[in-house]
Scaffold this active site. Structure first.
Site, PDB file in Angstrom:
ATOM      1  N   TYR A 225      12.490  -7.069   3.515  1.00 20.72           N
ATOM      2  CA  TYR A 225      13.158  -6.446   4.663  1.00 20.72           C
ATOM      3  C   TYR A 225      14.193  -7.411   5.250  1.00 20.72           C
ATOM      4  O   TYR A 225      15.355  -7.047   5.470  1.00 20.72           O
ATOM      5  CB  TYR A 225      12.078  -6.051   5.687  1.00 20.72           C
ATOM      6  CG  TYR A 225      12.566  -5.815   7.086  1.00 20.72           C
ATOM      7  CD1 TYR A 225      13.501  -4.816   7.354  1.00 20.72           C
ATOM      8  CD2 TYR A 225      12.089  -6.590   8.159  1.00 20.72           C
ATOM      9  CE1 TYR A 225      13.956  -4.604   8.651  1.00 20.72           C
ATOM     10  CE2 TYR A 225      12.532  -6.372   9.445  1.00 20.72           C
ATOM     11  CZ  TYR A 225      13.463  -5.391   9.689  1.00 20.72           C
ATOM     12  OH  TYR A 225      13.910  -5.189  10.964  1.00 20.72           O
TER      13      TYR A 225
ATOM     14  N   SER B  32      11.713  -9.112  19.337  1.00 15.99           N
ATOM     15  CA  SER B  32      10.666  -8.090  19.417  1.00 15.99           C
ATOM     16  C   SER B  32      11.002  -7.197  20.603  1.00 15.99           C
ATOM     17  O   SER B  32      10.756  -7.570  21.756  1.00 15.99           O
ATOM     18  CB  SER B  32       9.298  -8.739  19.626  1.00 15.99           C
ATOM     19  OG  SER B  32       9.074  -9.742  18.652  1.00 15.99           O
ATOM     20  N   CYS B  33      11.593  -6.046  20.325  1.00 13.18           N
ATOM     21  CA  CYS B  33      12.047  -5.162  21.404  1.00 13.18           C
ATOM     22  C   CYS B  33      10.920  -4.206  21.773  1.00 13.18           C
ATOM     23  O   CYS B  33      10.681  -3.197  21.090  1.00 13.18           O
ATOM     24  CB  CYS B  33      13.308  -4.412  20.966  1.00 13.18           C
ATOM     25  SG  CYS B  33      14.100  -3.565  22.343  1.00 13.18           S
TER      26      CYS B  33
ATOM     27  N   ARG C 254       3.654 -15.521  20.008  1.00 17.09           N
ATOM     28  CA  ARG C 254       4.976 -15.543  19.371  1.00 17.09           C
ATOM     29  C   ARG C 254       5.975 -14.690  20.150  1.00 17.09           C
ATOM     30  O   ARG C 254       7.120 -15.067  20.362  1.00 17.09           O
ATOM     31  CB  ARG C 254       4.852 -15.027  17.937  1.00 17.09           C
ATOM     32  CG  ARG C 254       6.196 -14.777  17.281  1.00 17.09           C
ATOM     33  CD  ARG C 254       6.056 -14.257  15.872  1.00 17.09           C
ATOM     34  NE  ARG C 254       7.352 -13.866  15.360  1.00 17.09           N
ATOM     35  CZ  ARG C 254       7.862 -12.642  15.487  1.00 17.09           C
ATOM     36  NH1 ARG C 254       7.172 -11.673  16.065  1.00 17.09           N
ATOM     37  NH2 ARG C 254       9.064 -12.382  15.014  1.00 17.09           N
TER      38      ARG C 254
HETATM   39  C1  15L Z   1      11.504  -6.477  13.350  1.00 19.36           C
HETATM   40  O1  15L Z   1      12.607  -6.587  12.842  1.00 19.36           O
HETATM   41  C2  15L Z   1      10.657  -5.307  13.040  1.00 19.36           C
HETATM   42  O2  15L Z   1      11.407  -4.125  12.912  1.00 19.36           O
HETATM   43  C3  15L Z   1       9.538  -5.130  14.051  1.00 19.36           C
HETATM   44  O3  15L Z   1       8.589  -4.255  13.470  1.00 19.36           O
HETATM   45  C4  15L Z   1       8.901  -6.477  14.436  1.00 19.36           C
HETATM   46  O4  15L Z   1       8.333  -7.079  13.289  1.00 19.36           O
HETATM   47  C5  15L Z   1       9.959  -7.398  14.984  1.00 19.36           C
HETATM   48  O5  15L Z   1      10.994  -7.547  14.047  1.00 19.36           O
HETATM   49  C6  15L Z   1       9.376  -8.769  15.342  1.00 19.36           C
HETATM   50  O6  15L Z   1       9.742  -9.756  14.707  1.00 19.36           O
HETATM   51  O7  15L Z   1       8.559  -8.838  16.262  1.00 19.36           O
END
Ligand code: 15L
Length: 268
Positions: free
Chosen positions: A134, A163-164, A172
């Site tokens: 990803y 982390s939205c 973390r």
């Molecule tokens: C992201 O890019 C993901 O879409 C989400 O599911 C979380 O893993 C987030 O990052 C994160 O790092 O908290």
């Protein structure tokens, strides 16, 4: 702005910014695979898949701006990531180029730099160290955005989202949290800036524990207000002795690093 397009419009982050987008544009065009029925009077919805180039072209035509949240947002097997985040993103950029290059916000991720240790503070120009397929697909996306900028002048804000969430849920995320309010402010700055270019912006709130440095994009005037520290006690109460050797507490990408090999992940 007349028409602003939001892709991936049925997801959680999209829901949090829909009210703001209504203040930025007369019409907000929503697109997603899943149908959206709770439309406000200024919203239109079109069902489309990022692999459907013709449908995408029709939707992008006439739009003045694009917030691209669509695509595959977790780790998984290669085929669906390839389809959504690589082929699909290329389709979006081509559609934008043919439609006169409306400004784009590209939702990248902190997982392009997930293998950096949590002890290191990063600017946007560091070498990518993706922690997942990803993350690799988002690295491609960042490169594609940069290429369209260099070759055609297509402006993109590359936002490496942390982390939205409504609120941070573990140690973390005290570093990576991006509040919905701060994200809305960032969207506003990106689309109202007189000049954007193709900056890399860390999508993170004003957290005391953040690992990321946005000094290079201060020209946008984005000043996130929220600070995850107000949730620190709650998190410490739930997990008083975090294991400092666990990847979630060592690497910026957190539990993405602990996931099994992507071939073992089901995409259902
Ligand atoms: C992201 O890019 C993901 O879409 C989400 O599911 C979380 O893993 C987030 O990052 C994160 O790092 O908290």
């Amino acid at each position: 702005m007349n028409r602003l397009l939001l892709t991936g419009a049925s997801g959680g982050m999209a829901r949090s910014i829909r009210p703001l987008l209504g203040q930025l544009a007369k019409t907000v065009v929503l697109t997603s695979r899943k149908e959206i029925t709770d439309l406000a009077s200024h919203e239109e919805w079109y069902g489309a898949d990022l692999t459907d180039t013709e449908a995408l072209q029709k939707i992008v035509n006439g739009c003045d701006a694009i917030v691209h949240l669509g695509g595959y947002s977790v780790e998984g097997q290669f085929a669906p990531i390839l389809e959504a985040n690589i082929q699909g993103l290329y389709n979006l950029y081509e559609a934008a180029r043919l439609a006169g290059m409306p400004r784009i916000l590209f939702a990248s991720t902190n997982h392009v730099i997930g293998y950096y240790p949590q002890t290191q503070r990063l600017k946007g120009d560091v070498l990518h160290r993706p922690d997942s397929l990803y993350g690799v697909s988002k690295s491609f996306g960042e490169s594609l955005a940069r290429f369209y900028f260099e070759k055609y002048g297509q402006e993109t804000a590359i936002v490496r989202i942390g982390s939205c969430l409504e609120k941070p849920e573990n140690y973390r995320q005290l570093a990576t949290w991006l509040s919905h309010h701060d994200f809305c402010q960032l969207v506003d700055k990106i689309f109202t800036a007189p000049w954007l270019g193709c900056p890399i912006i860390y999508g993170v709130s004003n957290n005391d524990r953040s690992w990321w440095d946005n000094a290079d994009v201060s020209y946008l005037g984005w000043a996130p207000k929220d600070n995850s520290e107000i949730f620190a006690k709650e998190i410490a109460a739930a997990d008083p002795k975090p294991n400092s050797n666990a990847p979630v507490n060592r690497y910026q990408g957190g539990n993405m690093i602990e996931l099994p090999n992507f071939t073992e992940i089901s995409n259902d």
